[in-house]
Design an enzyme around this catalytic site. Structure first.
Site, PDB file in Angstrom:
ATOM      1  N   CYS A  34      -0.281 -51.756  23.063  1.00  0.00           N
ATOM      2  CA  CYS A  34      -0.862 -52.887  23.781  1.00  0.00           C
ATOM      3  C   CYS A  34      -0.608 -52.763  25.275  1.00  0.00           C
ATOM      4  CB  CYS A  34      -0.250 -54.210  23.306  1.00  0.00           C
ATOM      5  SG  CYS A  34      -0.371 -54.527  21.544  1.00  0.00           S
ATOM      6  N   CYS A  38      -0.599 -58.606  26.559  1.00  0.00           N
ATOM      7  CA  CYS A  38      -1.246 -58.892  25.273  1.00  0.00           C
ATOM      8  C   CYS A  38      -0.941 -60.328  24.820  1.00  0.00           C
ATOM      9  CB  CYS A  38      -0.756 -57.908  24.222  1.00  0.00           C
ATOM     10  SG  CYS A  38      -1.592 -58.100  22.622  1.00  0.00           S
ATOM     11  N   ASP A 441      -8.948 -47.960  67.210  1.00  0.00           N
ATOM     12  CA  ASP A 441     -10.101 -48.816  66.921  1.00  0.00           C
ATOM     13  C   ASP A 441     -10.070 -50.063  67.810  1.00  0.00           C
ATOM     14  OD1 ASP A 441     -12.351 -49.508  64.831  1.00  0.00           O
ATOM     15  OD2 ASP A 441     -11.115 -51.314  65.024  1.00  0.00           O
TER      16      ASP A 441
END
Length: 491
Positions: A34, A38, A441
């Site tokens: 699982c 779960c 930037d």
């Protein structure tokens, strides 16, 4: 993490979805594995065994839980955070390289022997490349069984199985049901099959939280007409795939991303899903990212305001690199216009009955054959564009999922006209490096000034070391301080 038994037990007992994909819980009494979240009653700790991958659990003889569907967990963030051999191999396996080229092909792409790759993957994931590819084929088969009306024989070969017998045996072994029983179970849940056999509808899970505004806003604001569009609340794009092409429609929803794939060849399903997940950065670990960035008092208010920011990536690294060069020193609108002209003149036409997509972006090989004088751009950028297309077309430069991030940076920087901004932008968006940082930037520098951070590239780079290894995510928070369409979810 699977070796930390106490931590794994606590995650299972608290049903903590943050750990889905990090490890898998196998129950020795039921022979079922699982995901940690779960919904069933947790087993006793003495009956739990933990595995680092679904393939390892399957190889140990456990079958997938029918309630929590562990094979559909978000992928482990380890494979998108790192650039080592195991991470590069996992990204290539997810892209379907083992199914198409075998383990020798995987080794050739990575530059390692098959024995070295096998040893490394078994050490880190408990399973070798063949077992990992088999687990992926099983998941692809389940998707096709449950979401298409294809005959089972076509499903088997579309999922990558060499024979119907191998398909039947694998599906029964992994899911505990025959293919026909899986389809009947899906029909019983009221899951409608698409009208066409080349279309698959599915949900893409992610680790919460997810902030969709900048993610989809960036993709929509920079979309190249003909290859991308925002339509009726969904981002749509064309994709060049190993066996054909496809159109992806991706829509933000509650707890998942709605995904609709129209494919010319269903053998490309696994590759298409993998590329969509990478595009939207769905395997990221937002708890780890936000936790570290929030330690900086200047970034903390931004993180609290928008937890779960992702980095928008790309479905085609080569295409993004070319578009990054087109976008050098021009506005977003001008870059879109230049790219649209290339698409119209040299792209491959496609049909899109559901929207306005018309072309695939031109392949580097097609663009490398062009006369540079026909490119409508300044001479210096034309030289850069031509050098980049040549390097991509000749495979001298590899930006794909199995690429070496540092090596790709060095090869990019060696090309004429490619400086730090272009290198780091490509590293962030195309390579998927979570620690790329575009210190030069303009948007980043304006945000830095507004926040009281250093504004010179050298000083800002030094200051950004506190944000490692998540500087790409810090860039998203810095960009979000500006009033730009990339930061807003389109209407």
């Amino acid at each position: 993490m699977h070796n930390d038994v106490d931590r794994c037990v606590r995650a299972v007992q608290s049903k903590d979805a943050r750990f889905d994909g990090w490890f898998f819980t196998a129950v020795t009494t039921t022979r079922i594995y699982c995901r940690p979240s779960c919904p069933v009653v947790p087993p006793k700790p003495r009956n739990m065994t933990f595995y680092p991958s679904a393939a390892a659990a399957q190889q140990a003889g456990f079958r997938a839980c029918k309630r929590c569907r562990p094979d559909a967990s978000p992928g482990s963030p380890r494979w998108n955070e790192r650039a080592g051999l195991a991470a590069r191999a996992m990204r290539l396996i997810a892209d379907g390289v083992v199914d198409r080229e075998g383990v020798p092909g995987l080794g050739a792409r990575l530059g390692y022997s098959t024995r070295q790759i096998e040893r490394q993957l078994v050490a880190e994931l408990g399973a070798g490349p063949l077992a990992l590819a088999r687990a992926q084929r099983a998941q692809t088969a389940r998707l096709l069984i449950e979401t298409t009306p294809l005959p089972m024989g076509e499903v088997a070969f579309a999922a990558g199985f060499a024979s119907i017998r191998a398909f039947n045996d694998t599906v029964r072994e992994v899911f505990g049901l025959s293919p026909s029983e899986l389809r009947a179970r899906a029909a019983g849940r009221g899951r409608p099959a698409p009208a066409t056999t080349g279309t698959v509808a599915l949900r893409l899970p992610y680790r919460a939280p997810l902030f969709p505004d900048n993610l989809f806003g960036h993709l929509a604001a920079t979309a190249v007409p003909g290859t991308e569009e925002w339509r009726e609340g969904a981002y749509r794009c064309t994709m060049r795939l190993p066996n054909g092409h496809g159109i992806a429609t991706l829509r933000p929803a509650d707890g998942h991303i709605g995904c609709r794939l129209a494919l010319t060849d269903l053998r490309d399903l696994a590759a298409a899903v993998s590329r969509c997940r990478r595009l939207l950065d769905l395997d990221a670990d937002p708890e780890a990212v936000d936790g570290l960035l929030a330690e900086d008092p200047l970034l903390a208010p931004l993180v609290v305001r928008a937890p779960g920011r992702r980095v928008p990536h790309t479905v085609d690294p080569a295409e993004f690199a070319l578009r990054a060069v087109l976008g050098q020193q021009v506005s977003t609108a001008a870059a879109r216009t230049l790219a649209a002209r290339l698409v119209t003149a040299h792209g491959t036409p496609v049909e899109d009955p559901e929207g306005g997509l018309t072309h695939l972006f031109p392949a580097p090989g097609d663009l490398a054959a062009l006369d540079p004088e026909t490119l409508a751009m300044p001479r210096t950028r034309r030289r850069t564009f031509t050098a980049l297309t040549g390097a991509l077309a000749s495979a001298e430069l590899d930006l794909g999922p199995g690429s070496d991030w540092q090596g790709a940076r060095e090869r990019l920087a060696a090309l004429p006209g490619i400086g730090p901004w272009t290198v780091e932008t490509i590293a962030m968006r195309a390579l998927g490096d979570p620690d790329a940082f575009v210190a030069t930037d303009l948007g980043v520098r304006l945000a830095a000034a507004a926040l009281g951070l250093p504004t010179t590239p050298a000083a800002l780079t030094r200051r950004s070391r506190a944000w490692q290894p998540w500087r790409s995510y810090a860039v998203q928070h810095l960009w979000a301080t500006g009033d730009h369409a990339i930061n807003r979810l389109p209407a």
